[in-house]
Design a protein around this motif. Structure first.
Motif, PDB file in Angstrom:
ATOM      1  N   GLY A 149      75.275 -53.376 -42.811  1.00 48.58           N
ATOM      2  CA  GLY A 149      75.675 -53.991 -41.551  1.00 48.58           C
ATOM      3  C   GLY A 149      77.124 -54.415 -41.529  1.00 48.58           C
ATOM      4  O   GLY A 149      77.595 -54.949 -40.522  1.00 48.58           O
ATOM      5  N   LEU A 150      77.835 -54.199 -42.624  1.00 48.34           N
ATOM      6  CA  LEU A 150      79.259 -54.526 -42.691  1.00 48.34           C
ATOM      7  C   LEU A 150      80.082 -53.249 -42.565  1.00 48.34           C
ATOM      8  O   LEU A 150      79.771 -52.228 -43.187  1.00 48.34           O
ATOM      9  N   SER A 151      81.120 -53.321 -41.753  1.00 48.81           N
ATOM     10  CA  SER A 151      81.973 -52.159 -41.539  1.00 48.81           C
ATOM     11  C   SER A 151      82.996 -52.020 -42.658  1.00 48.81           C
ATOM     12  O   SER A 151      83.156 -52.914 -43.495  1.00 48.81           O
ATOM     13  N   MET A 152      83.718 -50.916 -42.619  1.00 46.31           N
ATOM     14  CA  MET A 152      84.761 -50.654 -43.612  1.00 46.31           C
ATOM     15  C   MET A 152      85.834 -51.744 -43.562  1.00 46.31           C
ATOM     16  O   MET A 152      86.289 -52.233 -44.609  1.00 46.31           O
ATOM     17  N   SER A 153      86.233 -52.143 -42.348  1.00 49.47           N
ATOM     18  CA  SER A 153      87.273 -53.167 -42.242  1.00 49.47           C
ATOM     19  C   SER A 153      86.767 -54.530 -42.689  1.00 49.47           C
ATOM     20  O   SER A 153      87.540 -55.342 -43.203  1.00 49.47           O
ATOM     21  N   GLU A 154      85.479 -54.814 -42.524  1.00 50.91           N
ATOM     22  CA  GLU A 154      84.930 -56.102 -42.943  1.00 50.91           C
ATOM     23  C   GLU A 154      84.766 -56.179 -44.457  1.00 50.91           C
ATOM     24  O   GLU A 154      84.966 -57.240 -45.052  1.00 50.91           O
ATOM     25  N   VAL A 155      84.392 -55.072 -45.076  1.00 57.04           N
ATOM     26  CA  VAL A 155      84.216 -55.062 -46.529  1.00 57.04           C
ATOM     27  C   VAL A 155      85.562 -55.137 -47.238  1.00 57.04           C
ATOM     28  O   VAL A 155      85.724 -55.889 -48.210  1.00 57.04           O
ATOM     29  N   PHE A 156      86.526 -54.375 -46.744  1.00 53.79           N
ATOM     30  CA  PHE A 156      87.812 -54.276 -47.433  1.00 53.79           C
ATOM     31  C   PHE A 156      88.906 -55.143 -46.810  1.00 53.79           C
ATOM     32  O   PHE A 156      90.036 -55.159 -47.295  1.00 53.79           O
ATOM     33  N   GLY A 157      88.588 -55.874 -45.740  1.00 55.28           N
ATOM     34  CA  GLY A 157      89.584 -56.757 -45.124  1.00 55.28           C
ATOM     35  C   GLY A 157      90.728 -56.012 -44.495  1.00 55.28           C
ATOM     36  O   GLY A 157      91.863 -56.498 -44.478  1.00 55.28           O
ATOM     37  N   LEU A 158      90.442 -54.827 -43.949  1.00 51.61           N
ATOM     38  CA  LEU A 158      91.495 -54.062 -43.295  1.00 51.61           C
ATOM     39  C   LEU A 158      91.814 -54.672 -41.936  1.00 51.61           C
ATOM     40  O   LEU A 158      91.071 -55.479 -41.406  1.00 51.61           O
ATOM     41  N   ALA A 159      92.922 -54.270 -41.376  1.00 54.91           N
ATOM     42  CA  ALA A 159      93.323 -54.683 -40.037  1.00 54.91           C
ATOM     43  C   ALA A 159      93.901 -56.079 -40.028  1.00 54.91           C
ATOM     44  O   ALA A 159      94.103 -56.703 -41.068  1.00 54.91           O
ATOM     45  N   ILE A 160      94.142 -56.579 -38.843  1.00 52.17           N
ATOM     46  CA  ILE A 160      94.704 -57.913 -38.645  1.00 52.17           C
ATOM     47  C   ILE A 160      93.617 -58.870 -38.189  1.00 52.17           C
ATOM     48  O   ILE A 160      93.506 -59.986 -38.679  1.00 52.17           O
ATOM     49  N   ARG A 161      92.788 -58.416 -37.259  1.00 59.81           N
ATOM     50  CA  ARG A 161      91.806 -59.308 -36.651  1.00 59.81           C
ATOM     51  C   ARG A 161      90.721 -59.741 -37.635  1.00 59.81           C
ATOM     52  O   ARG A 161      90.342 -60.923 -37.661  1.00 59.81           O
TER      53      ARG A 161
END
Length: 705
Positions: free
Chosen positions: A541-553
């Motif tokens: 249920g966790l996305s790539m950006s949520e697991v790896f802390g990508l992006a700004i938001r």
């Protein structure tokens, strides 16, 4: 020269000087009219063949297109920085005065103060309550600061919509005036009044958006963006918010050019460099977004420091279960732990019931009865083996990315680190990594050191869309990516390919399993953001950006989601201020004592230890402590506000100077106009005498017949 020629010359001179007198009187009457450009009369000789036919007066506005362009540009710059500075200054005020008693920064000092008091009296309910209250206050203050910033971003977005509407209306009026001016000039009429009105509209438009101004030979003006997209000619283009939005739901600026089909729109966000719209865009997507990111880093650093400490300790009495957070890992992921730790079951009085010593280096589990078993090589096998080692005394399972450890009946559980060879994965002990005893909770990861290695499976399915941002925060390019390979090494290589992020950033996997995207500033890239993420890691249920802390938001949202664990907030006695004594592992020994300050000591030590944070551009920054990090957030906000205020003042000074020079070239000088009035009056009188003389000659000739 014939008498009729003399008469015609005189009459043309009368008409020309009458026009000149009218223009002069018009200039004098408009000496105080804002935006008025004086009218100049150019006298042009008229001839037919070799014979003079008098004079013609041509009325022209004394417009200086170069000074006008400079003035319009300065208006746009001043408007941009004034708007941007105001929003950033208000955001800074939302963080509180660093030297005041009611701010984020003072509340952090409160945690340090209360942790010192708790260290001296770890069994005190009052001290625990004070510590929990200080933590709650800190995270609430950070949340309030974050919400202030986000509300300002929403305000900026709403103001962009209003500014676009205003710009569209003004451009439409300019286009209408173009038609009228060109028509008036085509029939030989005086279009100066229309041109003056159009000049005022250009000044007004430049406050909202910058543009390139071209004067047309047939009359009127043509407006284009910096790269040539047509804004206004005889028709006006239409500005709107782009339908392509980012993760926050904010879009750039689209233009349907003048004369283009309604369904044809181009993104001109990057082309806008001045005016209210640019100030709002830069604040919304640049300055304020960066401030939110820094607050997320601060919140995450505080949470991770407190959690690292709380996972070293336990409450008195210990909890009956420890439920970890969703790590985004799956059972098939490699274990990747080193060192040693102890999982323990104790009774309600803190006496040892059962223990399992985990030696990750040897890959073994040893319970209190001396039975030895293998950990296995994956997280799933470890959880299964640990569950079997405890038998009927406790249960361990790994479900939906979270490790759970529960005692049987009324007994409690605790986890302790081997002091000489502590367990470690990605810089955290086994309890801290899984968040078994976090004092600060969140539904999503608060740190992004996954512990994955290049050989591990990345487990990502679905598609992610990256947004490449420049220094203003504009999305200058969008890149869709769907992983093809299976390992983390494949993932990194694919991200670094020229078809994905190769020309914008460098992807790498650091020793702690953190996926980093370092922006290439040489190509004008300030940050690699994520504008849409439809991925999932292994069904967690966790996305790539949520697991790896990508992006700004995603990292920024930690400032709004992290808070003191609910059960601890309701009952501060659950604060893990004590610890499991590894010298009391024998069954029946008192391993958890009420007066022990192991957990309290760990908290104070963690808050004073160096922390590593990251910039929105992906680079790592190390500060000395949490308080230093907080000071840096305050300093960055203050420096940004001061910088923008200085830019606004500089732009205001340039605008004033440009306006003065333009007024000097285009404005009315009463002394000059009075001199012109005298000259044209005398010329008119002389022309009258010429006409009179010609008439007398006609009379003489007629009388001679």
């Amino acid at each position: 020269m014939s008498v009729s020629s003399i008469m015609n010359n005189g009459l043309s001179a009368l008409t020309a000087n009458q026009t000149a007198l009218r223009n002069t009187s018009n200039n004098i009457s408009n000496v105080n009219t804002e935006g008025y450009v004086r009218q100049e009369t150019q006298m042009t000789a008229v001839s037919y063949g070799q014979e003079s036919a008098g004079v013609r007066a041509v009325t022209e506005r004394a417009a200086n297109q170069y000074l006008a362009a400079t003035h319009l540009s300065s208006i746009s710059a001043q408007s941009r920085y004034e708007i941007e500075a105001d929003l950033v200054d208000r955001a800074q005020a939302g963080l509180g005065d660093p030297s005041g008693a009611t701010s984020i920064f003072s509340s952090i000092d409160g945690i340090l103060e209360k942790s010192a008091a708790l260290l001296n009296d770890p069994g005190s309910s009052l001290r625990k309550g004070d510590m929990v209250a200080a933590m709650q206050t800190t995270f609430e203050d950070i949340q309030n600061g974050y919400r202030t910033v986000e509300n300002l971003r929403k305000e900026a977005n709403g103001n962009i919509v209003s500014a676009l509407s205003s710009a569209n209306e003004t451009m439409s009026q300019i286009a209408d005036l173009n038609i009228e001016i060109q028509h008036m000039k085509a029939i030989g009429g005086d279009a100066s009044g229309l041109e003056t009105e159009q000049s005022k509209l250009l000044d007004s438009l430049s406050e909202v958006i910058d543009f390139k101004l071209n004067y047309q030979s047939a009359g009127g003006v043509e407006l284009r963006t910096r790269t040539g997209a047509l804004l206004v000619n005889r028709e006006a283009g239409t500005l709107s918010i782009s339908e392509d939005t980012d993760a926050s739901g904010y879009g750039g600026i689209s233009l349907t050019p003048a004369g283009a089909a309604d369904d044809y729109a181009i993104d001109i966000t990057q082309q806008i460099q001045g005016g209210e719209i640019r100030g709002l865009l830069s604040a919304r997507d640049g300055d304020l977004a960066e401030m939110a990111f820094e607050l997320g880093e601060l919140s995450g650093a505080i949470a991770n420091a407190l959690n690292a400490a709380s996972n070293e300790g336990t409450s008195v009495p210990p909890p009956t279960s420890l439920d970890g957070r969703n790590t985004g890992l799956v059972a098939s992921d490699s274990l990747n732990f080193t060192g040693s730790s102890v999982f323990a079951v104790v009774d309600s009085s803190g006496r040892t019931v059962d223990t399992v010593t985990v030696d990750f280096d040897a890959g073994t589990l040893t319970n209190s009865a001396g039975a030895v078993s293998a950990t296995g090589t994956t997280i799933g096998s470890f959880a299964t083996a640990l569950n079997a080692s405890f038998g009927a005394n406790a249960s361990v399972d790994f479900t939906d990315g979270a490790l759970n450890f529960s005692a049987t009946g009324t007994n409690g559980v605790a986890i302790a680190q081997d002091p000489t060879n502590p367990s470690d994965r990605a810089g955290r002990g086994v309890s801290a990594f899984f968040g078994m005893n976090d004092v600060v909770s969140s539904t999503k990861p608060s740190f992004y050191d996954t512990g994955l290695t290049a050989a591990d499976a990345h487990g990502i399915t679905g598609t992610i869309t990256f947004g490449i941002r420049n220094e203003n925060g504009d999305v200058i390019s969008r890149v869709e990516y769907t992983p093809v390979g299976t390992t983390m090494a494949d993932l990194v290589n694919e991200l670094n390919s020229s078809t994905v992020l190769g020309q914008f950033a460098t992807a790498s996997l650091d020793p702690n399993g953190r996926l980093q995207l370092a922006s290439d500033s040489n190509n004008g890239v300030a940050a690699v953001d994520v504008v849409e993420d439809g991925t999932d890691r292994g069904g967690t249920g966790l996305s790539m950006s949520e697991v790896f802390g990508l992006a700004i938001r995603t990292p920024a949202e930690r400032a709004n989601t992290l808070s003191v664990r609910e059960d601890i907030a309701l009952d501060p006695s659950r604060l893990p201020s004590s610890g499991f004594d590894l010298s009391k592992m024998a069954v029946g020994s008192l391993a958890i004592a009420p007066g022990d300050n192991t957990g309290a000591m760990a908290m104070q030590s963690a808050l004073a230890s160096p922390v590593t944070t990251y910039t929105a551009g992906g680079s790592a920054e190390t500060t000395a402590s949490i308080t230093d990090l907080a000071a840096k957030v305050a300093a960055n906000a203050g420096a940004k506000a001061t910088h923008l205020e200085n830019r606004a003042m500089s732009a205001e000074a340039l605008k004033t100077e440009a306006a003065a020079r333009r007024s000097s070239a285009e404005g009315v000088n009463l002394d000059e106009e009075m001199i012109n009035m005298t000259i044209y009056q005398q010329s008119y009188s002389a022309a009258s005498r010429l006409v009179t003389a010609a008439r007398d000659m006609y009379d003489v000739l007629l009388n001679m017949i």
